[in-house]
Write a protein that holds these residues in place. Structure first.
Motif, short mmCIF file in Angstrom:
data_model
loop_
_atom_site.label_atom_id
_atom_site.label_comp_id
_atom_site.label_asym_id
_atom_site.label_seq_id
_atom_site.Cartn_x
_atom_site.Cartn_y
_atom_site.Cartn_z
N GLU A 156 0.83 -1.21 0.00
CA GLU A 156 0.00 0.00 0.00
C GLU A 156 0.86 1.25 0.00
O GLU A 156 0.56 2.23 -0.70
CB GLU A 156 -0.92 -0.01 1.22
CG GLU A 156 -2.00 1.06 1.20
CD GLU A 156 -3.03 0.84 2.29
OE1 GLU A 156 -4.00 1.62 2.33
OE2 GLU A 156 -2.88 -0.12 3.09
N PHE A 157 1.94 1.25 0.78
CA PHE A 157 2.84 2.40 0.84
C PHE A 157 3.47 2.66 -0.52
O PHE A 157 3.49 3.79 -1.00
CB PHE A 157 3.92 2.13 1.89
CG PHE A 157 4.95 3.21 1.99
CD1 PHE A 157 4.75 4.31 2.80
CD2 PHE A 157 6.13 3.13 1.26
CE1 PHE A 157 5.71 5.30 2.89
CE2 PHE A 157 7.09 4.11 1.34
CZ PHE A 157 6.88 5.20 2.16
N THR A 158 3.98 1.60 -1.16
CA THR A 158 4.64 1.76 -2.46
C THR A 158 3.68 2.32 -3.50
O THR A 158 4.03 3.22 -4.27
CB THR A 158 5.19 0.40 -2.93
OG1 THR A 158 6.15 -0.07 -1.99
CG2 THR A 158 5.83 0.52 -4.30
N THR A 159 2.46 1.81 -3.54
CA THR A 159 1.48 2.28 -4.50
C THR A 159 1.16 3.75 -4.30
O THR A 159 1.10 4.53 -5.26
CB THR A 159 0.19 1.45 -4.39
OG1 THR A 159 0.48 0.07 -4.67
CG2 THR A 159 -0.87 1.95 -5.38
N LYS A 160 0.96 4.16 -3.06
CA LYS A 160 0.62 5.55 -2.77
C LYS A 160 1.76 6.49 -3.15
O LYS A 160 1.54 7.52 -3.77
CB LYS A 160 0.27 5.71 -1.28
CG LYS A 160 -1.08 5.14 -0.88
CD LYS A 160 -1.34 5.36 0.60
CE LYS A 160 -2.70 4.81 1.01
NZ LYS A 160 -3.80 5.57 0.39
N VAL A 161 2.99 6.14 -2.74
CA VAL A 161 4.13 7.02 -3.00
C VAL A 161 4.39 7.14 -4.49
O VAL A 161 4.61 8.23 -5.02
CB VAL A 161 5.38 6.49 -2.27
CG1 VAL A 161 6.62 7.26 -2.71
CG2 VAL A 161 5.20 6.62 -0.76
N LYS A 162 4.35 6.01 -5.19
CA LYS A 162 4.57 6.04 -6.64
C LYS A 162 3.54 6.93 -7.33
O LYS A 162 3.87 7.77 -8.17
CB LYS A 162 4.50 4.61 -7.20
CG LYS A 162 4.77 4.51 -8.69
CD LYS A 162 4.56 3.09 -9.19
CE LYS A 162 5.53 2.12 -8.57
NZ LYS A 162 5.44 0.77 -9.19
N SER A 163 2.28 6.75 -6.98
CA SER A 163 1.21 7.54 -7.59
C SER A 163 1.37 9.02 -7.30
O SER A 163 1.20 9.86 -8.20
CB SER A 163 -0.15 7.04 -7.09
OG SER A 163 -1.20 7.81 -7.62
N LEU A 164 1.71 9.37 -6.07
CA LEU A 164 1.83 10.78 -5.69
C LEU A 164 3.00 11.46 -6.39
O LEU A 164 2.90 12.63 -6.80
CB LEU A 164 1.98 10.89 -4.17
CG LEU A 164 0.72 10.60 -3.36
CD1 LEU A 164 1.05 10.49 -1.88
CD2 LEU A 164 -0.33 11.68 -3.60
N ILE A 165 4.13 10.76 -6.53
CA ILE A 165 5.28 11.35 -7.23
C ILE A 165 4.95 11.61 -8.69
O ILE A 165 5.21 12.70 -9.23
CB ILE A 165 6.51 10.43 -7.11
CG1 ILE A 165 7.03 10.41 -5.68
CG2 ILE A 165 7.63 10.90 -8.06
CD1 ILE A 165 8.19 9.45 -5.46
N LEU A 166 4.35 10.63 -9.35
CA LEU A 166 4.02 10.79 -10.77
C LEU A 166 2.96 11.88 -10.97
O LEU A 166 3.04 12.66 -11.92
CB LEU A 166 3.54 9.46 -11.35
CG LEU A 166 4.58 8.34 -11.38
CD1 LEU A 166 3.98 7.06 -11.95
CD2 LEU A 166 5.81 8.75 -12.18
N GLN A 167 1.98 11.94 -10.08
CA GLN A 167 0.97 13.00 -10.17
C GLN A 167 1.59 14.38 -10.01
O GLN A 167 1.24 15.32 -10.72
CB GLN A 167 -0.11 12.79 -9.11
CG GLN A 167 -1.06 11.64 -9.38
CD GLN A 167 -2.03 11.41 -8.23
OE1 GLN A 167 -2.17 12.25 -7.35
NE2 GLN A 167 -2.67 10.25 -8.22
N TYR A 168 2.52 14.51 -9.07
CA TYR A 168 3.17 15.80 -8.85
C TYR A 168 3.95 16.23 -10.08
O TYR A 168 3.86 17.38 -10.52
CB TYR A 168 4.10 15.72 -7.64
CG TYR A 168 4.74 17.04 -7.30
CD1 TYR A 168 4.17 17.88 -6.36
CD2 TYR A 168 5.91 17.47 -7.94
CE1 TYR A 168 4.75 19.11 -6.05
CE2 TYR A 168 6.50 18.68 -7.64
CZ TYR A 168 5.91 19.50 -6.69
OH TYR A 168 6.48 20.71 -6.40
#
Length: 246
Positions: A156-168
């Motif tokens: 869950e942590f990896t998915t959230k961090v990956k998504s947030l970096i790419l969105q930013y």
């Protein structure tokens, strides 16, 4: 089975431990409970939270534990046995945990191509709600360490961090050439966005840091992209063209 007269936790070794369960459950209303400055003790009995104790020396009397008196029908005074689990939680010490994302792909605005990226950094966590943390995170374990936490929430942590970096990067049109200049901003953005996730588990995110965002050259595609960028950079510095190099 003999009744326990003294309950305490003195952590040993270098392992970062968030929570630890005292191995014995046969307590009495004269049992002494010692809680250090960095700790909080929570008692569970018959599936209920029976008491919560901060730093100091406490006697597990019926005055301190009205829930126990109700559950077991214990009278006031004397040495009366009861059964309860004693959990110690380390509340004051924040833990700095490493994290890494092995692969995420974005269409880069600088090079106008798909770039495979990796990212890494650290984040800090501290327990702020012992009851919520024990119920929602620890569960039936006898102890809960840093490794337990990272393993339990890795996906869950990896998915959230990956998504947030790419969105930013997409929203702010940040290309790979200038990514290093935005690491502080990305770190602050991720901290703000990840905080509610940890708060729901009884934890405070004391800090979140993105140290590196780099091209993933562990695959043939990533290596070709990295080599091409290096070649382009070299030609830009020397001022010659691809045709001249050939």
């Amino acid at each position: 089975m003999a009744l326990v007269d003294l309950v305490r936790w003195a952590p040993q070794g270098d392992t970062n431990i968030f929570a630890w369960r005292f191995p014995e459950t046969n307590l009495s209303t004269l049992t002494q409970l010692i809680v250090q400055e960095s700790q909080e003790a929570i008692l569970f009995s018959k599936g209920q939270i029976a008491g919560k104790f901060g730093p100091g020396k406490h006697t597990l009397s019926t005055e301190n534990l009205p829930v126990i008196r109700r559950l077991y029908g214990i009278p006031f005074g004397g040495k009366n046995p009861f059964t309860a689990e004693v959990w110690y939680v380390n509340k004051l010490q924040p833990y700095n945990l490493p994290w890494s994302i092995d692969r995420m792909t974005i269409h880069d605005i600088d090079y106008n191509t798909q770039l495979p990226l990796t990212a890494s950094g650290q984040y800090g966590l501290r327990v702020i709600d012992s009851e919520k943390f024990l119920v929602k995170v620890v569960g039936p374990k006898s102890g809960f360490t840093q490794d337990d936490l990272t393993e339990q929430f890795r996906g869950e942590f990896t998915t959230k961090v990956k998504s947030l970096i790419l969105q930013y990067m997409h929203t702010n049109r940040v290309g790979f050439k200038n990514i290093s200049a935005f690491l502080d901003s990305i770190s602050e953005h991720l901290r703000n966005m990840m905080q509610p996730f940890w708060e729901n588990l009884g934890l405070e995110l004391t800090g979140f840091y993105v140290s590196t965002i780099e091209i993933d050259d562990s695959t043939p595609d990533g290596k070709r992209v990295k080599d091409a960028i290096a070649q382009q950079t070299t030609m830009s510095i020397t001022g010659h063209t691809w045709q001249q190099e050939q």
